[in-house]
Write a protein that holds these residues in place. Structure first.
Motif, PDB file in Angstrom:
ATOM      1  N   THR A 198       0.828  -1.205   0.000  1.00 32.78           N
ATOM      2  CA  THR A 198       0.000   0.000   0.000  1.00 32.78           C
ATOM      3  C   THR A 198       0.860   1.252   0.000  1.00 32.78           C
ATOM      4  O   THR A 198       0.603   2.215  -0.736  1.00 32.78           O
ATOM      5  N   SER A 241      -5.568   0.994   8.798  1.00 30.25           N
ATOM      6  CA  SER A 241      -6.170  -0.243   8.283  1.00 30.25           C
ATOM      7  C   SER A 241      -7.403  -0.608   9.085  1.00 30.25           C
ATOM      8  O   SER A 241      -7.571  -0.193  10.245  1.00 30.25           O
ATOM      9  N   ARG A 265      -7.540  -7.624   6.124  1.00 32.32           N
ATOM     10  CA  ARG A 265      -7.660  -6.192   6.319  1.00 32.32           C
ATOM     11  C   ARG A 265      -7.584  -5.411   5.013  1.00 32.32           C
ATOM     12  O   ARG A 265      -7.102  -5.918   3.992  1.00 32.32           O
ATOM     13  N   THR A 266      -8.068  -4.192   5.086  1.00 28.69           N
ATOM     14  CA  THR A 266      -7.870  -3.175   4.056  1.00 28.69           C
ATOM     15  C   THR A 266      -6.946  -2.115   4.627  1.00 28.69           C
ATOM     16  O   THR A 266      -7.126  -1.688   5.771  1.00 28.69           O
ATOM     17  N   SER A 270      -6.425   3.042  -6.122  1.00 31.02           N
ATOM     18  CA  SER A 270      -6.451   1.748  -5.439  1.00 31.02           C
ATOM     19  C   SER A 270      -5.763   0.687  -6.280  1.00 31.02           C
ATOM     20  O   SER A 270      -5.514   0.880  -7.479  1.00 31.02           O
ATOM     21  N   ILE A 284      -5.548   2.750  -1.737  1.00 28.45           N
ATOM     22  CA  ILE A 284      -6.202   1.672  -1.001  1.00 28.45           C
ATOM     23  C   ILE A 284      -5.785   0.326  -1.563  1.00 28.45           C
ATOM     24  O   ILE A 284      -5.781   0.122  -2.774  1.00 28.45           O
ATOM     25  N   ASP A 285      -5.433  -0.588  -0.661  1.00 20.87           N
ATOM     26  CA  ASP A 285      -5.168  -1.979  -1.034  1.00 20.87           C
ATOM     27  C   ASP A 285      -5.871  -2.867  -0.020  1.00 20.87           C
ATOM     28  O   ASP A 285      -6.119  -2.441   1.124  1.00 20.87           O
ATOM     29  N   SER A 286      -6.220  -4.080  -0.409  1.00 14.42           N
ATOM     30  CA  SER A 286      -7.047  -4.905   0.474  1.00 14.42           C
ATOM     31  C   SER A 286      -6.824  -6.388   0.243  1.00 14.42           C
ATOM     32  O   SER A 286      -6.511  -6.820  -0.871  1.00 14.42           O
ATOM     33  N   GLU A 287      -6.998  -7.151   1.318  1.00 16.08           N
ATOM     34  CA  GLU A 287      -7.010  -8.605   1.233  1.00 16.08           C
ATOM     35  C   GLU A 287      -8.381  -9.166   1.631  1.00 16.08           C
ATOM     36  O   GLU A 287      -8.537 -10.370   1.783  1.00 16.08           O
ATOM     37  N   SER A 326     -16.157  -6.030   2.657  1.00 13.66           N
ATOM     38  CA  SER A 326     -15.019  -5.280   2.140  1.00 13.66           C
ATOM     39  C   SER A 326     -15.332  -3.789   2.114  1.00 13.66           C
ATOM     40  O   SER A 326     -14.428  -2.951   2.260  1.00 13.66           O
ATOM     41  N   ALA A 367     -14.713  -2.233   5.530  1.00 17.42           N
ATOM     42  CA  ALA A 367     -13.276  -2.158   5.796  1.00 17.42           C
ATOM     43  C   ALA A 367     -12.690  -0.896   5.169  1.00 17.42           C
ATOM     44  O   ALA A 367     -11.887  -0.185   5.784  1.00 17.42           O
ATOM     45  N   ILE A 368     -13.092  -0.601   3.920  1.00 16.37           N
ATOM     46  CA  ILE A 368     -12.643   0.638   3.278  1.00 16.37           C
ATOM     47  C   ILE A 368     -13.144   1.855   4.055  1.00 16.37           C
ATOM     48  O   ILE A 368     -12.380   2.772   4.388  1.00 16.37           O
TER      49      ILE A 368
END
Length: 396
Positions: free
Chosen positions: A8, A25, A52-53, A69, A119-122, A131, A134-135
């Motif tokens: 990120t 996060s 997490r994001t 993102s 923004i990056d996310s798993e 999701s 989380a953002i």
């Protein structure tokens, strides 16, 4: 620093040619039990998951906002003077909606600085693991810090809900954001959605050698369209017909009268909410008095109610639940808003391989797309920090 945090930070530097002010996060969530009760002023029992994001953010000296993102090619740009729900579209409505919503909770959008965020996310998208929350929660925490607003976490949950309702157009309750912001390790958040009183309740899964298996059916859903809004409208119609403020005020003993007053479909929608509220209370009590290995029948009953009364399941979810139970899970149910997404199966750790194999084979035989299966554990809620020593001068 985790790999996700590193990616990120690097993504921010690549897009905006400077370092972020910091990283914030927030996790996705699993709702252990209590589905569609949140917008009916009822009870829910979700927990934050260990996926997490992460957002990297830095302020600007002008009024421009730039959002990028890992899951979109182009950055979105607009001025804070243009920040209204009607101007927000697609994935960027989630972070930009939070910035707009903060204006209703103390941020003076006429004077605050613009910002850049990456923004990056798993957290899987469309799997019912929120999701979106989380953002929203990560961005809310970041802007609360950078803009110096001093808002507490329950208030930030309300910010995320307002963003989702107005900017995204999804008529969701406050459960997802509350779980993402208030979660704790190996614990769930018992939330009264009327009073917003929240209590963190130990789950005890680790000590009992139980794992929560997520079975993502890969049937994607969206809260902003279709059946979710219809179900909410049915609940509101049922409450109005029964003369109560919300279905929170209807007890199981009142269902006989409800059956006489309501058409069959509305009655079944009401019955799900009323009985689901009681199942949440029973789950919390069972955990406290008898331990996590005894909550399986409540999870099973919740799925039957969502399948038959609320009618929000799909064949893939039903197959996942039924197969997991036959293979040794102590309880299973769909989770999330429905019409796709994921099922959860509370499973003795030793039986996880058996359950995974059985579900995969059942989906193969049914000629469904192979599900994505993984274990989640209850983790901590949103967190973040500034790292001003690494920051370059503000853009703008």
């Amino acid at each position: 620093m985790t790999d996700l945090e590193r990616s990120t930070r690097e993504g921010f530097a690549s897009r905006f040619n400077r370092a972020p002010l910091g990283l914030w996060s927030a996790p996705g969530r699993v709702n252990l039990i209590g589905e569609h009760t949140d917008y009916n002023d009822g009870f829910v029992f979700p927990f934050a998951i260990d996926r997490r994001t992460v957002v990297a953010l830095a302020p600007r000296t002008d009024r421009l906002v730039r959002v990028a993102s890992s899951f979109a090619d182009e950055a979105i740009e607009l001025s804070l003077d243009e920040l209204i729900p009607e101007n927000l579209h697609g994935w960027s409505a989630y972070p930009l909606g939070v910035a707009w919503a903060l204006g209703s909770f103390g941020a003076d959008l006429a004077v605050v600085s613009g910002f850049e965020v990456y923004i990056d996310s798993e957290v899987p998208i469309g799997a019912g693991l929120s999701s979106s929350a989380a953002i929203e929660s990560a961005v809310a925490l970041a802007l609360n810090d950078v803009w110096g607003l001093g808002l507490d976490r329950p208030t930030l949950a309300r910010v995320g809900q307002l963003a989702e309702n107005r900017a995204v157009g999804a008529p969701t309750g406050i459960m997802d954001q509350s779980a993402s912001l208030l979660g704790r390790t190996d614990a769930a958040v018992f939330l009264d959605c009327r009073t917003l009183d929240a209590e963190v309740i130990p789950l005890g899964f680790e000590a009992a050698d139980l794992d929560l298996l997520i079975i993502d059916t890969r049937v994607s859903h969206s809260h902003a369209t279709g059946g979710y809004a219809d179900r909410r409208a049915s609940c509101e119609a049922g409450a109005a017909a029964l003369g109560v403020e919300s279905l929170r005020d209807v007890a199981e003993a009142d269902l006989g009268r409800a059956a006489e007053l309501l058409d069959d479909e509305t009655f079944r929608r009401v019955r799900h909410i009323v009985t689901e509220n009681q199942r949440v209370l029973d789950t919390v009590r069972t955990l406290r008095e008898r331990g996590p290995a005894q909550i399986g029948p409540l999870l099973d009953a919740s799925h039957v109610s969502m399948r038959d009364d609320f009618e929000i399941s799909v064949p893939q979810l039903d197959l996942a639940v039924e197969t997991a139970r036959r293979a040794g899970a102590i309880g299973a149910r769909m989770t999330g808003g429905g019409f796709g997404g994921a099922a959860i199966a509370l499973t003795p750790r030793v039986l996880l391989p058996v359950v995974r194999t059985a579900v995969a084979e059942a989906f193969r035989l049914a000629e469904y797309a192979a599900p994505d299966m993984f274990v989640v554990r209850a983790g901590d809620g949103a967190q973040g920090h500034r790292d001003e020593s690494d920051s370059l001068p503000a853009a703008g």
